[in-house]
Design a protein around this motif. Structure first.
Motif, PDB file in Angstrom:
ATOM      1  N   ILE A  73       0.842  -1.205   0.000  1.00 50.81           N
ATOM      2  CA  ILE A  73       0.000   0.000   0.000  1.00 50.81           C
ATOM      3  C   ILE A  73       0.874   1.251   0.000  1.00 50.81           C
ATOM      4  CG2 ILE A  73      -1.588   1.360   1.424  1.00 50.81           C
ATOM      5  CD1 ILE A  73      -2.881  -1.330   2.236  1.00 50.81           C
ATOM      6  N   VAL A  74       1.911   1.272   0.827  1.00 51.37           N
ATOM      7  CA  VAL A  74       2.815   2.429   0.864  1.00 51.37           C
ATOM      8  C   VAL A  74       3.497   2.596  -0.484  1.00 51.37           C
ATOM      9  CG1 VAL A  74       4.936   3.319   1.906  1.00 51.37           C
ATOM     10  CG2 VAL A  74       3.145   2.350   3.356  1.00 51.37           C
ATOM     11  N   ARG A  75       3.912   1.501  -1.091  1.00 54.27           N
ATOM     12  CA  ARG A  75       4.546   1.558  -2.416  1.00 54.27           C
ATOM     13  C   ARG A  75       3.599   2.158  -3.446  1.00 54.27           C
ATOM     14  NH1 ARG A  75       4.118  -1.181  -6.430  1.00 54.27           N
ATOM     15  NH2 ARG A  75       5.473  -2.090  -7.937  1.00 54.27           N
ATOM     16  N   GLN A  76       2.332   1.710  -3.422  1.00 56.41           N
ATOM     17  CA  GLN A  76       1.336   2.241  -4.353  1.00 56.41           C
ATOM     18  C   GLN A  76       1.088   3.730  -4.115  1.00 56.41           C
ATOM     19  OE1 GLN A  76      -0.053   0.726  -6.987  1.00 56.41           O
ATOM     20  NE2 GLN A  76       1.159  -1.097  -6.561  1.00 56.41           N
ATOM     21  N   LEU A  77       1.055   4.144  -2.854  1.00 55.88           N
ATOM     22  CA  LEU A  77       0.872   5.566  -2.539  1.00 55.88           C
ATOM     23  C   LEU A  77       2.042   6.398  -3.051  1.00 55.88           C
ATOM     24  CD1 LEU A  77      -0.586   5.388   1.073  1.00 55.88           C
ATOM     25  CD2 LEU A  77      -1.762   6.202  -0.980  1.00 55.88           C
ATOM     26  N   LEU A  78       3.254   5.882  -2.915  1.00 59.21           N
ATOM     27  CA  LEU A  78       4.419   6.601  -3.426  1.00 59.21           C
ATOM     28  C   LEU A  78       4.392   6.694  -4.951  1.00 59.21           C
ATOM     29  CD1 LEU A  78       7.176   5.211  -1.044  1.00 59.21           C
ATOM     30  CD2 LEU A  78       6.185   7.514  -1.055  1.00 59.21           C
ATOM     31  N   LEU A  79       3.956   5.624  -5.607  1.00 56.95           N
ATOM     32  CA  LEU A  79       3.832   5.678  -7.067  1.00 56.95           C
ATOM     33  C   LEU A  79       2.767   6.689  -7.487  1.00 56.95           C
ATOM     34  CD1 LEU A  79       4.133   1.887  -7.958  1.00 56.95           C
ATOM     35  CD2 LEU A  79       5.777   3.709  -8.476  1.00 56.95           C
ATOM     36  N   ASP A  86       4.625  14.162 -11.553  1.00 55.92           N
ATOM     37  CA  ASP A  86       4.917  14.175 -12.992  1.00 55.92           C
ATOM     38  C   ASP A  86       3.876  14.985 -13.755  1.00 55.92           C
ATOM     39  OD1 ASP A  86       7.172  12.640 -12.648  1.00 55.92           O
ATOM     40  OD2 ASP A  86       6.227  10.756 -13.263  1.00 55.92           O
ATOM     41  N   LEU A  87       2.607  14.835 -13.385  1.00 56.25           N
ATOM     42  CA  LEU A  87       1.531  15.574 -14.040  1.00 56.25           C
ATOM     43  C   LEU A  87       1.684  17.071 -13.799  1.00 56.25           C
ATOM     44  CD1 LEU A  87      -1.175  15.521 -15.600  1.00 56.25           C
ATOM     45  CD2 LEU A  87      -2.304  15.334 -13.375  1.00 56.25           C
ATOM     46  N   ILE A  88       1.994  17.457 -12.570  1.00 53.97           N
ATOM     47  CA  ILE A  88       2.170  18.877 -12.250  1.00 53.97           C
ATOM     48  C   ILE A  88       3.338  19.458 -13.028  1.00 53.97           C
ATOM     49  CG2 ILE A  88       2.867  20.464 -10.404  1.00 53.97           C
ATOM     50  CD1 ILE A  88       1.217  18.650  -8.487  1.00 53.97           C
ATOM     51  N   VAL A  89       4.447  18.730 -13.081  1.00 58.21           N
ATOM     52  CA  VAL A  89       5.619  19.212 -13.823  1.00 58.21           C
ATOM     53  C   VAL A  89       5.291  19.318 -15.304  1.00 58.21           C
ATOM     54  CG1 VAL A  89       7.958  18.570 -14.548  1.00 58.21           C
ATOM     55  CG2 VAL A  89       7.306  18.422 -12.140  1.00 58.21           C
ATOM     56  N   GLU A  90       4.559  18.353 -15.841  1.00 59.81           N
ATOM     57  CA  GLU A  90       4.178  18.392 -17.256  1.00 59.81           C
ATOM     58  C   GLU A  90       3.305  19.609 -17.546  1.00 59.81           C
ATOM     59  OE1 GLU A  90       1.301  15.780 -20.100  1.00 59.81           O
ATOM     60  OE2 GLU A  90       2.751  14.669 -18.885  1.00 59.81           O
ATOM     61  N   ARG A  91       2.352  19.874 -16.685  1.00 57.80           N
ATOM     62  CA  ARG A  91       1.476  21.039 -16.886  1.00 57.80           C
ATOM     63  C   ARG A  91       2.249  22.336 -16.752  1.00 57.80           C
ATOM     64  NH1 ARG A  91      -4.313  19.493 -14.102  1.00 57.80           N
ATOM     65  NH2 ARG A  91      -4.846  17.917 -15.648  1.00 57.80           N
ATOM     66  N   MET A  92       3.219  22.376 -15.847  1.00 55.74           N
ATOM     67  CA  MET A  92       4.040  23.583 -15.708  1.00 55.74           C
ATOM     68  C   MET A  92       4.824  23.822 -16.989  1.00 55.74           C
ATOM     69  SD  MET A  92       5.465  23.274 -11.805  1.00 55.74           S
ATOM     70  CE  MET A  92       6.664  24.548 -12.047  1.00 55.74           C
ATOM     71  N   GLY A  93       5.264  22.753 -17.642  1.00 58.83           N
ATOM     72  CA  GLY A  93       6.015  22.871 -18.884  1.00 58.83           C
ATOM     73  C   GLY A  93       5.155  23.347 -20.042  1.00 58.83           C
ATOM     74  N   ASP A  94       3.837  23.181 -19.948  1.00 56.44           N
ATOM     75  CA  ASP A  94       2.931  23.589 -21.012  1.00 56.44           C
ATOM     76  C   ASP A  94       2.438  25.024 -20.871  1.00 56.44           C
ATOM     77  OD1 ASP A  94       3.170  21.120 -22.146  1.00 56.44           O
ATOM     78  OD2 ASP A  94       1.342  20.307 -21.248  1.00 56.44           O
ATOM     79  N   GLU A  95       2.768  25.710 -19.762  1.00 55.91           N
ATOM     80  CA  GLU A  95       2.278  27.070 -19.548  1.00 55.91           C
ATOM     81  C   GLU A  95       2.973  28.028 -20.513  1.00 55.91           C
ATOM     82  OE1 GLU A  95       2.708  27.994 -15.437  1.00 55.91           O
ATOM     83  OE2 GLU A  95       1.358  26.396 -14.815  1.00 55.91           O
ATOM     84  N   GLY A 110      13.639  22.232 -20.280  1.00 56.00           N
ATOM     85  CA  GLY A 110      14.722  22.254 -19.312  1.00 56.00           C
ATOM     86  C   GLY A 110      14.532  21.234 -18.203  1.00 56.00           C
ATOM     87  N   LEU A 111      13.460  20.479 -18.288  1.00 58.28           N
ATOM     88  CA  LEU A 111      13.177  19.457 -17.282  1.00 58.28           C
ATOM     89  C   LEU A 111      13.780  18.137 -17.739  1.00 58.28           C
ATOM     90  CD1 LEU A 111       9.414  20.276 -16.599  1.00 58.28           C
ATOM     91  CD2 LEU A 111      11.403  21.050 -15.324  1.00 58.28           C
ATOM     92  N   GLN A 112      14.352  17.412 -16.792  1.00 59.99           N
ATOM     93  CA  GLN A 112      14.958  16.131 -17.129  1.00 59.99           C
ATOM     94  C   GLN A 112      14.324  15.050 -16.284  1.00 59.99           C
ATOM     95  OE1 GLN A 112      19.083  16.608 -16.296  1.00 59.99           O
ATOM     96  NE2 GLN A 112      19.499  17.741 -18.161  1.00 59.99           N
ATOM     97  N   ASP A 113      14.183  13.882 -16.872  1.00 59.91           N
ATOM     98  CA  ASP A 113      13.685  12.720 -16.140  1.00 59.91           C
ATOM     99  C   ASP A 113      14.858  12.109 -15.406  1.00 59.91           C
ATOM    100  OD1 ASP A 113      11.942  10.810 -15.235  1.00 59.91           O
ATOM    101  OD2 ASP A 113      12.147   9.541 -17.001  1.00 59.91           O
ATOM    102  N   ILE A 114      14.677  11.861 -14.103  1.00 62.88           N
ATOM    103  CA  ILE A 114      15.713  11.239 -13.302  1.00 62.88           C
ATOM    104  C   ILE A 114      15.360   9.789 -13.119  1.00 62.88           C
ATOM    105  CG2 ILE A 114      16.878  11.244 -11.074  1.00 62.88           C
ATOM    106  CD1 ILE A 114      16.120  14.233 -10.861  1.00 62.88           C
ATOM    107  N   PRO A 115      16.183   8.881 -13.613  1.00 57.88           N
ATOM    108  CA  PRO A 115      15.855   7.455 -13.483  1.00 57.88           C
ATOM    109  C   PRO A 115      15.900   7.009 -12.028  1.00 57.88           C
ATOM    110  CG  PRO A 115      18.020   7.743 -14.467  1.00 57.88           C
ATOM    111  CD  PRO A 115      17.426   9.104 -14.313  1.00 57.88           C
ATOM    112  N   ILE A 116      14.973   6.151 -11.653  1.00 58.85           N
ATOM    113  CA  ILE A 116      14.911   5.622 -10.301  1.00 58.85           C
ATOM    114  C   ILE A 116      15.272   4.148 -10.361  1.00 58.85           C
ATOM    115  CG2 ILE A 116      13.411   5.144  -8.340  1.00 58.85           C
ATOM    116  CD1 ILE A 116      11.783   7.574  -9.140  1.00 58.85           C
TER     117      ILE A 116
END
Length: 117
Positions: A73-79, A86-95, A110-116
């Motif tokens: 459950i904690v793992r799912q909440l973190l995902l 990710d959605l917020i960052v994507e929308r910020m990039g579209d402004e 200027g945003l980069q994806d950081i691999p986990i």
């Protein structure tokens, strides 16, 4: 008179929480001449220590199969939190035009994806 029952794990948890709270109070009384940032860091460290103590006690008190469900459950909440960020960052990039996430002249945001790992 009946004999007192053996202390339960909940009683142990309560005792640990009480001890942690008392230790935090003692530390807070010793810190008054410390800068506010150091006080905040010490308070955060105390809270993290108390949380770790509670989690260890819970780990010992909860059956293994239930503990696996809690971890999932904690793992799912973190995902979910990651997806929301990710959605917020994507929308910020579209402004448009100079907004906080406005696109750079080269076309990228200027945003980069950081691999986990």
């Amino acid at each position: 008179m009946p004999e007192p029952a053996e202390p339960t794990r909940i009683d142990e948890l309560r005792a640990r929480l009480r001890d942690t709270q008392e230790a935090a109070t003692r530390l807070a009384e010793e810190i008054p001449h410390t800068p506010p940032q150091a006080q905040a860091q010490a308070a955060a460290a105390d809270e993290i220590g108390a949380l770790v103590s509670v989690l260890r006690t819970l780990r010992d008190a909860v059956p293994e199969d239930l503990w696996e469900q809690i971890r999932e459950i904690v793992r799912q909440l973190l995902l979910l939190l990651r997806a929301l960020l990710d959605l917020i960052v994507e929308r910020m990039g579209d402004e448009p035009n100079g907004a906080p996430g406005a696109r750079r002249p080269g076309g990228g945001s200027g945003l980069q994806d950081i691999p986990i790992a």
